[in-house]
Design a protein around this motif. Structure first.
Motif, PDB file in Angstrom:
ATOM      1  N   THR A  15      -6.322   5.288 -12.401  1.00 60.12           N
ATOM      2  CA  THR A  15      -6.063   5.785 -11.048  1.00 60.12           C
ATOM      3  C   THR A  15      -6.030   4.636 -10.047  1.00 60.12           C
ATOM      4  OG1 THR A  15      -7.106   7.890 -11.603  1.00 60.12           O
ATOM      5  CG2 THR A  15      -6.896   7.389  -9.274  1.00 60.12           C
ATOM      6  N   SER A  18      -2.820   2.660 -10.568  1.00 60.96           N
ATOM      7  CA  SER A  18      -1.672   3.366 -10.008  1.00 60.96           C
ATOM      8  C   SER A  18      -1.602   3.176  -8.487  1.00 60.96           C
ATOM      9  CB  SER A  18      -1.771   4.845 -10.364  1.00 60.96           C
ATOM     10  OG  SER A  18      -0.737   5.567  -9.766  1.00 60.96           O
ATOM     11  N   ALA A  19      -2.734   3.326  -7.812  1.00 61.98           N
ATOM     12  CA  ALA A  19      -2.772   3.159  -6.354  1.00 61.98           C
ATOM     13  C   ALA A  19      -2.467   1.708  -5.967  1.00 61.98           C
ATOM     14  CB  ALA A  19      -4.132   3.592  -5.813  1.00 61.98           C
ATOM     15  N   LYS A  22       1.240   0.948  -6.211  1.00 65.35           N
ATOM     16  CA  LYS A  22       1.993   1.436  -5.047  1.00 65.35           C
ATOM     17  C   LYS A  22       1.874   0.448  -3.890  1.00 65.35           C
ATOM     18  CE  LYS A  22       1.857   6.349  -5.998  1.00 65.35           C
ATOM     19  NZ  LYS A  22       1.126   7.581  -5.789  1.00 65.35           N
ATOM     20  N   ALA A 119       0.196   3.537   1.481  1.00 62.22           N
ATOM     21  CA  ALA A 119      -0.256   3.115   0.156  1.00 62.22           C
ATOM     22  C   ALA A 119      -1.668   2.527   0.236  1.00 62.22           C
ATOM     23  CB  ALA A 119       0.716   2.098  -0.437  1.00 62.22           C
ATOM     24  N   HIS A 120      -1.937   1.778   1.298  1.00 61.20           N
ATOM     25  CA  HIS A 120      -3.272   1.215   1.514  1.00 61.20           C
ATOM     26  C   HIS A 120      -4.302   2.334   1.682  1.00 61.20           C
ATOM     27  CE1 HIS A 120      -6.465  -1.310   3.194  1.00 61.20           C
ATOM     28  NE2 HIS A 120      -6.565  -0.420   4.153  1.00 61.20           N
ATOM     29  N   GLU A 122      -4.190   5.341   0.494  1.00 64.33           N
ATOM     30  CA  GLU A 122      -4.432   5.965  -0.807  1.00 64.33           C
ATOM     31  C   GLU A 122      -5.355   5.095  -1.665  1.00 64.33           C
ATOM     32  OE1 GLU A 122      -2.087   7.218  -4.861  1.00 64.33           O
ATOM     33  OE2 GLU A 122      -0.934   7.217  -3.004  1.00 64.33           O
ATOM     34  N   LEU A 123      -5.106   3.785  -1.665  1.00 58.25           N
ATOM     35  CA  LEU A 123      -5.968   2.880  -2.429  1.00 58.25           C
ATOM     36  C   LEU A 123      -7.399   2.911  -1.894  1.00 58.25           C
ATOM     37  CD1 LEU A 123      -6.400   0.724  -4.612  1.00 58.25           C
ATOM     38  CD2 LEU A 123      -5.636  -0.988  -2.941  1.00 58.25           C
ATOM     39  N   ASN A 125      -8.841   5.312  -0.347  1.00 59.36           N
ATOM     40  CA  ASN A 125      -9.394   6.612  -0.724  1.00 59.36           C
ATOM     41  C   ASN A 125      -9.902   6.570  -2.166  1.00 59.36           C
ATOM     42  OD1 ASN A 125     -10.034   9.385  -0.532  1.00 59.36           O
ATOM     43  ND2 ASN A 125      -8.027   9.937  -1.352  1.00 59.36           N
ATOM     44  N   ARG A 126      -9.086   6.023  -3.068  1.00 56.46           N
ATOM     45  CA  ARG A 126      -9.494   5.898  -4.483  1.00 56.46           C
ATOM     46  C   ARG A 126     -10.742   5.038  -4.610  1.00 56.46           C
ATOM     47  NH1 ARG A 126      -6.937  10.145  -6.307  1.00 56.46           N
ATOM     48  NH2 ARG A 126      -4.708   9.974  -6.180  1.00 56.46           N
TER      49      ARG A 126
END
Length: 134
Positions: A15, A18-19, A22, A119-120, A122-123, A125-126
């Motif tokens: 995960t 993947s982030a 992106k 994208a940042h 989302e990363l 968040n992960r």
């Protein structure tokens, strides 16, 4: 339901990968746009690997390679330590205490591109879902 820490750690690492991919792709796209027409795919690859304008992106590329190698290692299962190592690397790379050229170019990209900012986000968040191990 049985809990498998190695499976969960592998999923977390995938995960994160993947982030991060992106983020990397949006940064490559932005830097390519700034640079101008790179020509064909081979010439674009040459720019990414050897042109000074793209050098700062190699730090992310190196982290992605490390993740891929870890995920491909059949000898050693992916554990929480592997996930935490990547989390720490990314936190250091993207963190406010990093005053490197990478950090400045990254901040500029965040300001310039909605795609990079998304994208940042989302990363981040992960990463926030991975509590530091105590």
């Amino acid at each position: 339901m049985t809990h498998h820490p190695a499976t969960e750690s592998r999923t977390q690492l995938k995960t994160l990968s993947s982030a991060l991919r992106k983020v990397h792709k949006t940064l490559v796209d932005l830097e390519t746009k700034r640079f101008g027409d790179p020509g064909n795919a081979f010439e674009h690859l040459q720019l990414l690997t050897s042109h000074p304008q793209f050098a700062w992106l190699r730090q992310i590329s190196e982290v992605l390679v490390e993740i891929d190698e870890r995920l491909d290692d059949k000898e050693q299962p992916v554990d929480d330590a592997a996930v935490q190592s990547v989390r720490k690397t990314l936190a250091s790379l993207l963190g406010a205490e990093n005053s490197s050229e990478f950090r400045q170019k990254y901040l500029d990209a965040l300001q310039e591109s909605t795609e990079v900012a998304m994208a940042h986000g989302e990363l981040r968040n992960r990463l926030s879902q991975l509590a530091p191990s105590s």
